[in-house]
Design a protein around this motif. Structure first.
Motif: not given
Ligand code: NAD
Length: 296
Positions: A123-132, A134-149
Motif C-alpha cells: 500500500h502506498p502508505v506503507n511504501v511511503g513510511k518505509a522510504v521515510l 518510519l515503522p511500516a509493514f516491509l515488503p516480504c522478499t526484501p525484508h526476508g533477504i535482510l533477515q537472512l543476511l
C-alpha cells in the motif's frame, strides 16, 4: 573457494519457532492472528504460492480465510472482497495475490486495503513510511533477504551491494532499505536494471550481489569477485520432463560456477523463497499485535 550456503530454510525455521512463541502468547490473550487471502483467476504459479502461504499459516496456528474469484471478476467484485476483509475483525492481515489477471486494477485494489492490514507492504502508505524510515509493514522478499543476511552473520553496514532489478516488490525496496541509515542498512547501493550499461563492471566491484532479474544466468562466475556474497532471488521455471510437475525451478545465478568463487550463496529453491513466506507470517503476527515495529 567453495561458497557456504545461505540456508533460507534453516533461518526461516528459526524465525518461525520465534513466531510460534509469540502466537501462543497472543492466543493466550484470546487473539488468533488471521490472514485473509484473495486469489483472482487460476494462474497455476499463484495457486502454488497461495497454498504454500496458507499451509504455513496453519502450521503456525494462524487463522486463514481464502476468497477465490474468477479471472473475469469485475473491479467492484474485487474491491468488495477487499472491503469485507477490511471489516472482518478476525482478519489482521490481507494478502491479494499478484499479479491480478488485469494488472491495471492493481493500484486501485492495493489502495482499497486498510494500510494497517497490508501485510505485503505494497500500500502506498506503507511504501511511503518505509522510504521515510518510519515503522511500516516491509515488503516480504526484501525484508526476508535482510533477515537472512543478518542472521547468517553477514555484515551489510559499509558493504557495496549491487542489486539487479528495480521492481516495486523486490529490487527498488531492497535498495531503499539497504541504503537507509541504521541497523540493517548503511550499505552503499548500486541499483542495476535493463538500461544499465555493462552490468558486469558493477557486479565485479560488489561485496554483495543480489540478483532479482527473473532471467537465468544473469550472474555468471566472471561477473563476481572472489569471496563475494551472492543472493539469488530469481525463480525461473525450466521444463524438465523428469520432474514431478514437468518443470524445475532455477534462479538468476549460474549456481554451479558461481559457488566456486563466492564466499556465500543462496540455493534455489531453499534460499530466499522460505524467507519471503516467513516475513508474511511475521507481518501478520505484528498486525495482530497492533502494528509494525521499527527498523528491519
Ligand atoms: P520483474 O520482472 O518485475 O523485474 C525484473 C527487473 O530486473 C526489472 O526491473 C528489469 O529492469 C531487471 N532486469 C531484467 N533483466 C536484466 C538484466 N539482464 N540486467 C539488468 N537488469 C535486468 O521481476 P520481480 O517481480 O522483481 O522478480 C524477479 C525474480 O524474482 C523473478 O524470477 C521472480 O519470480 C523472483 N521472485 C522471487 C521471490 C522469492 O520469494 N524467492 C519473490 C519475488 C520474486
Amino acid at each position: 573457494m567453495t561458497a557456504r550456503l545461505l540456508d533460507g530454510k534453516a533461518v526461516a525455521q528459526q524465525m518461525r519457532a520465534e513466531l510460534a512463541a509469540e502466537v501462543a502468547a497472543l492466543r493466550g490473550r484470546g487473539v488468533v492472528p488471521g490472514l485473509g487471502v484473495l486469489l483472482v483467476g487460476d494462474n497455476p504459479a499463484s495457486r502454488v504460492y497461495v497454498t504454500a502461504k496458507e499451509r504455513a499459516c496453519g502450521d503456525l496456528g494462524l487463522y486463514s480465510s481464502e476468497v477465490r474469484l474468477p479471472a473475469s471478476a469485475s473491479r467492484d467484485q474485487i474491491l468488495d472482497a477487499v472491503g469485507a476483509f477490511n471489516r472482518d475483525e478476525r482478519i489482521h492481515g490481507i494478502l491479494v495475490q499478484l499479479p491480478l489477471p488485469d494488472a491495471s486494477m492493481e493500484p486501485h485494489v492495493l489502495e482499497a486495503m486498510n494500510p494497517a492490514k497490508d501485510v505485503d507492504g505494497f500500500h502506498p502508505v506503507n511504501v511511503g513510511k518505509a522510504v521515510l524510515g518510519l515503522p511500516a509493514f516491509l515488503p516480504c522478499t526484501p525484508h526476508g533477504i535482510l533477515q537472512l543476511l543478518r542472521r547468517s552473520g553477514i555484515s551489510i553496514a559499509g558493504a557495496h551491494v549491487v542489486v539487479i532489478g528495480r521492481s516495486r516488490i523486490v529490487g527498488r525496496p531492497l535498495a531503499t532499505l539497504l541504503s537507509q541509515k541504521g541497523e540493517g542498512g548503511n550499505a552503499t547501493v548500486t541499483l542495476c536494471h535493463t538500461a544499465t550499461r555493462d552490468l558486469a563492471a558493477h557486479t565485479r566491484r560488489a561485496d554483495i550481489v543480489i540478483a532479482a532479474a527473473g532471467r537465468p544466468d544473469t550472474v555468471r562466475a566472471d561477473m563476481i569477485r572472489e569471496g563475494a556474497v551472492v543472493v539469488d532471488v530469481g525463480m525461473n521455471r525450466v521444463p524438465d520432463p523428469s520432474a514431478p510437475r514437468g518443470y524445475r525451478l532455477i534462479g538468476d545465478v549460474a549456481f554451479d560456477e558461481v559457488r566456486e568463487k563466492a564466499a556465500w550463496i543462496t540455493p534455489v529453491p531453499g534460499g530466499v523463497g522460505p524467507m519471503t513466506i516467513t516475513m508474511l507470517l511475521f507481518n501478520t503476527v505484528a498486525a495482530a499485535r497492533g502494528g509494525p515495529s521499527g527498523s528491519p
